[in-house]
Design an enzyme around this catalytic site. Structure first.
Site, PDB file in Angstrom:
ATOM      1  N   SER A 467      10.738  -0.550  -8.283  1.00 25.30           N
ATOM      2  CA  SER A 467      10.715  -1.111  -9.633  1.00 25.30           C
ATOM      3  C   SER A 467      12.266  -1.902  -9.741  1.00 25.30           C
ATOM      4  O   SER A 467      12.129  -3.062 -10.547  1.00 25.30           O
ATOM      5  CB  SER A 467      10.707  -0.027 -10.574  1.00 25.30           C
ATOM      6  OG  SER A 467       9.437   0.445 -10.732  1.00 25.30           O
ATOM      7  N   SER A 588       2.092  -2.280  -3.792  1.00 20.74           N
ATOM      8  CA  SER A 588       3.256  -1.942  -4.698  1.00 20.74           C
ATOM      9  C   SER A 588       3.116  -2.232  -6.199  1.00 20.74           C
ATOM     10  O   SER A 588       3.285  -1.439  -7.024  1.00 20.74           O
ATOM     11  CB  SER A 588       4.288  -2.994  -4.161  1.00 20.74           C
ATOM     12  OG  SER A 588       3.841  -4.308  -4.352  1.00 20.74           O
ATOM     13  N   ASN A 591       1.287   0.993  -7.081  1.00 17.12           N
ATOM     14  CA  ASN A 591       1.668   2.364  -7.309  1.00 17.12           C
ATOM     15  C   ASN A 591       3.138   2.322  -7.195  1.00 17.12           C
ATOM     16  O   ASN A 591       3.817   3.535  -7.344  1.00 17.12           O
ATOM     17  CB  ASN A 591       1.397   2.801  -5.868  1.00 17.12           C
ATOM     18  CG  ASN A 591      -0.130   2.933  -5.531  1.00 17.12           C
ATOM     19  OD1 ASN A 591      -0.912   3.491  -6.070  1.00 17.12           O
ATOM     20  ND2 ASN A 591      -0.556   2.234  -4.547  1.00 17.12           N
ATOM     21  N   TYR A 592       3.907   1.169  -7.137  1.00 19.93           N
ATOM     22  CA  TYR A 592       5.350   1.557  -7.206  1.00 19.93           C
ATOM     23  C   TYR A 592       5.979   0.790  -8.516  1.00 19.93           C
ATOM     24  O   TYR A 592       7.378   1.022  -8.595  1.00 19.93           O
ATOM     25  CB  TYR A 592       5.923   0.857  -5.796  1.00 19.93           C
ATOM     26  CG  TYR A 592       5.719   1.842  -4.691  1.00 19.93           C
ATOM     27  CD1 TYR A 592       6.393   2.857  -4.367  1.00 19.93           C
ATOM     28  CD2 TYR A 592       4.478   1.565  -3.842  1.00 19.93           C
ATOM     29  CE1 TYR A 592       6.016   3.700  -3.391  1.00 19.93           C
ATOM     30  CE2 TYR A 592       4.560   2.426  -2.737  1.00 19.93           C
ATOM     31  CZ  TYR A 592       5.149   3.648  -2.616  1.00 19.93           C
ATOM     32  OH  TYR A 592       4.904   4.144  -1.484  1.00 19.93           O
ATOM     33  N   LEU A 593       5.453  -0.247  -8.974  1.00 21.60           N
ATOM     34  CA  LEU A 593       6.116  -1.419  -9.957  1.00 21.60           C
ATOM     35  C   LEU A 593       5.852  -0.609 -11.296  1.00 21.60           C
ATOM     36  O   LEU A 593       4.516  -0.446 -11.700  1.00 21.60           O
ATOM     37  CB  LEU A 593       5.704  -2.583  -9.583  1.00 21.60           C
ATOM     38  CG  LEU A 593       6.068  -3.108  -8.412  1.00 21.60           C
ATOM     39  CD1 LEU A 593       5.542  -4.520  -8.227  1.00 21.60           C
ATOM     40  CD2 LEU A 593       7.465  -3.033  -7.947  1.00 21.60           C
TER      41      LEU A 593
END
Length: 634
Positions: A467, A588, A591-593
């Site tokens: 992030s 991403s 799930n990640y940003l």
DNA sequence: AGCGATACTTAGAAGACGGGAA
DNA sequence: TTCCCGTCTTCTAAGTATCGCT
């Protein structure tokens, strides 16, 4: 229908929900504070009222009446009671899982041959044979392990007689079965419009009945309401169990979870459930134990549900918390590199990798049960090579291992001297197959991390670094003055930086070269068109008073402009696609940003959110789209 | 400490869909 | 109108993490 947002002063996530609701549904909610909220809703509800009310429901908490207007896409925040620790819901009701259709036996003119001779198989053996036949075009069926596992499990399904005859997979001829399956797929594609519509309607009926549940009186979509159909296990990479038979799930295998007060779903006629539970500390609606790996599988809510959304929000809040203390944590592990204790040193190096390279934690796995893959803590000596000097850098660590999903991680990284020396030390007098961090495991690592910050675990570093990288890259790459296409390219590039960090790879699309060539030829064509248009424009300017009115010239000028824009857009698209050849952005993004970074960016850059997130993604991130202001900082 | 069971997130592949070019 | 290709959606495998037990 315009979306309307009713904001309470407190914007904490748990006050939030977006959904299509009727006014009556709204009143069924336990609304604690009804002053601002309820009056706002009523005003809005009244403004949308078209039909005359049939009855007059009233709000459970304030007893005010309101007509049963139907509000679509009303976005509301309200205060719902917070449950005590661990409790996920107060009421849960659903229709149970959807069972895949029964096996349809082959028609008589489709035959299996053994050793050149036609052979009629028993129903069970035939079904499994068809699983294999369907996959004949797939590489799986050429793999030794896959074939052996399949054959072993297939023989278990055979009758005694069949087992006596069929002893060699090489002598099996599935070609008619394979062709039958292919025909079936073709036939489905060739259905008439009406037939396709009928199919669609039938599917929709299934979704309507099984696809939703009622959780604390909200209708929520279920993520995977269909039970996994039987088939052959497709493991990733060199999976020792690939090809094994995934058995058909019976109602007797399924555990149902719902509230005590609810009527439990009815099992299929003549069957019963394995168990019916009422556990409100978990979020699953049904579960079963899968036969290949012996793991438990769950039926759970869709990502756009309140329960999942809240969890997602919490995840990013933990990552943001890490942001505020990451410096001291870094100082800590850099200090630990010199610790007298081996555990602390190993932990420090592992953390250095996890933080710098976004490696996964690397839980230990049972040998021989799964493909041989590793993460940070389970790295072995054979996975790294040390170079005192490489390509002009000192202290370079070369990583080469298979990670999750057997995706290769290959990277050459210059590290600080202390780390390098430590790794050398860890590798001393070890065999290639030995663990690099022999004193460390994920439990130990996470225990340490949670002592540094509540809720901190290894995977938080991935979320945090992903992030923060997106936020930095977006700031670096985008200019307010760029046009939308350029901004999008920048966004994708920022996204790509994260995907590379997280090693999110994909197989290059089979049609990649072709589609790239197509795009380039389109660009060439457009360039020619542009050149032509420009010439024409000049010509028209020249003879504007003679043959054309001014408007005609304007129109041509506009055409040139449009052509230029399209060309630019296509060229950016080509760059984007080329850079994206082997990189998957979706994982991403999903799930990640922290979605609030993207939402704020869109607001700042005047980019419509639809350009960044498709419908599903907008639903999943509805909470962020709704609550984020332009000044949000991760 | 180690282990198995459990619950939940993360992951890429495959299949379905739908919009624009021919 | 059809067909092709990129995008969306579904599917389910493969991770992470925690808990309770020995």
């Amino acid at each position: 229908m315009k979306k309307r947002c009713v904001c309470l002063p407190d914007q904490r996530f748990h006050n939030y929900l977006t959904r299509t609701v009727s006014a009556r549904d709204l009143f069924r909610l336990k609304v604690k504070s009804c002053s601002i909220l309820k009056s706002e809703i009523l005003i809005f509800a009244r403004s949308l009222c078209k039909k005359k009310p049939k009855e007059t429901p009233s709000c459970s908490s304030c007893r005010r009446s309101s007509p049963p207007v139907f509000i679509s896409l009303l976005s509301v925040r309200w205060e719902e009671e917070r449950y005590e620790d661990g409790v996920k819901w107060k009421s849960l009701e659903h229709n149970g899982p959807y069972f895949p259709p029964e096996y349809q036996p082959l028609p008589d003119d489709v035959n299996f041959f053994y050793n050149g001779k036609k052979m009629k198989l028993s129903l069970a053996a035939e079904e499994v044979a068809l699983f294999f036949a369907q996959m004949l075009d797939h590489e799986y069926t050429t793999k030794k392990v896959f074939r052996e596992n399949f054959f072993k499990d297939w023989r278990k399904e055979m009758t005694r007689q069949e087992r006596l005859v069929i002893t060699d997979l090489e002598k099996c001829d599935f070609r008619e079965l394979h062709a039958f399956h292919k025909d079936k797929v073709e036939a489905r594609k060739a259905l008439s419009k009406e037939e396709k519509q009928d199919q669609k309607d039938a599917n929709q009926k299934i979704v309507d009945k099984y696809g939703y549940c009622l959780l604390d009186s909200h209708r929520e979509r279920i993520g995977n309401f269909k039970l996994e159909p039987p088939g052959l296990f497709r493991g990733r990479g060199e999976h020792p169990k690939q090809g094994m038979l995934k058995k058909r799930i019976q109602p007797e295998d399924v555990i149902i979870n719902c509230s005590k007060e609810a009527t439990p779903p009815a099992p299929p006629a003549g069957h019963h459930w394995k168990d019916v539970r009422h556990d409100n500390t978990v979020t699953w609606l049904a579960s079963w134990t899968e036969n290949v790996q012996g793991s438990i599988k769950y039926i759970m809510l869709n990502a756009n549900s309140k329960l999942k959304g809240e969890k997602d929000w919490e995840k990013y809040e933990v990552a943001r918390k890490l942001k505020s203390c990451v410096d001291s944590i870094r100082d800590g592990y850099l200090r630990d590199l010199k610790s007298k204790q081996m555990v602390a040193r190993q932990r420090a190096v592992a953390l250095y990798f996890i933080d710098k390279l976004a490696l996964r934690a690397g839980n230990e796995k049972e040998e021989g049960e799964t493909a041989d893959t590793v993460g940070c803590c389970s790295l072995r000596v054979e996975h790294i090579t040390l170079h005192d000097e490489l390509d002009g850098s000192e202290c370079v660590v070369e990583f080469d291992f298979l990670g999750k999903d057997s995706i290769r991680y290959y990277n050459k990284v210059p590290v600080i001297k202390k780390v390098f020396k430590n790794i050398k030390l860890f590798m001393e007098s070890k065999d290639p197959g030995d663990e690099l961090f022999d004193r460390l495991n994920t439990a130990l690592l996470n225990k340490h991390l949670s002592s540094l910050m509540p809720d901190l675990t290894a995977k938080v570093f991935r979320t945090y670094n992903a992030s923060i990288t997106l936020q930095q890259q977006l700031r670096q790459l985008t200019n307010k003055s760029d046009n939308v296409a350029e901004k999008l390219l920048s966004y994708n590039r920022a996204n790509r930086a994260v995907a590379i960090l997280c090693n999110h790879q994909r197989a290059p699309p089979k049609t990649f070269e072709q589609s790239m060539a197509n795009l380039h030829s389109k660009i060439v064509a457009r360039k020619e068109q542009l050149a032509l248009a420009k010439t024409e424009l000049k010509l028209r300017l020249y003879v504007r008073f003679v043959l054309f009115g001014v408007s005609m010239v304007d129109r041509k000028a506009a055409a040139v402009k449009r052509c230029e824009d399209q060309l630019l857009k296509m060229e950016l698209q080509a760059t984007d696609r080329e850079e994206n050849k082997q990189i998957a952005l979706g994982t991403s993004k999903l799930n990640y940003l922290d979605p609030r970074i993207s939402v704020a960016w869109c607001k700042n850059m005047d980019v419509p959110i639809e350009k960044i997130y498709n419908k599903t993604q907008r639903e999943k991130f509805a909470w962020a789209i709704d609550m984020t202001e332009a000044d949000f900082e991760f």
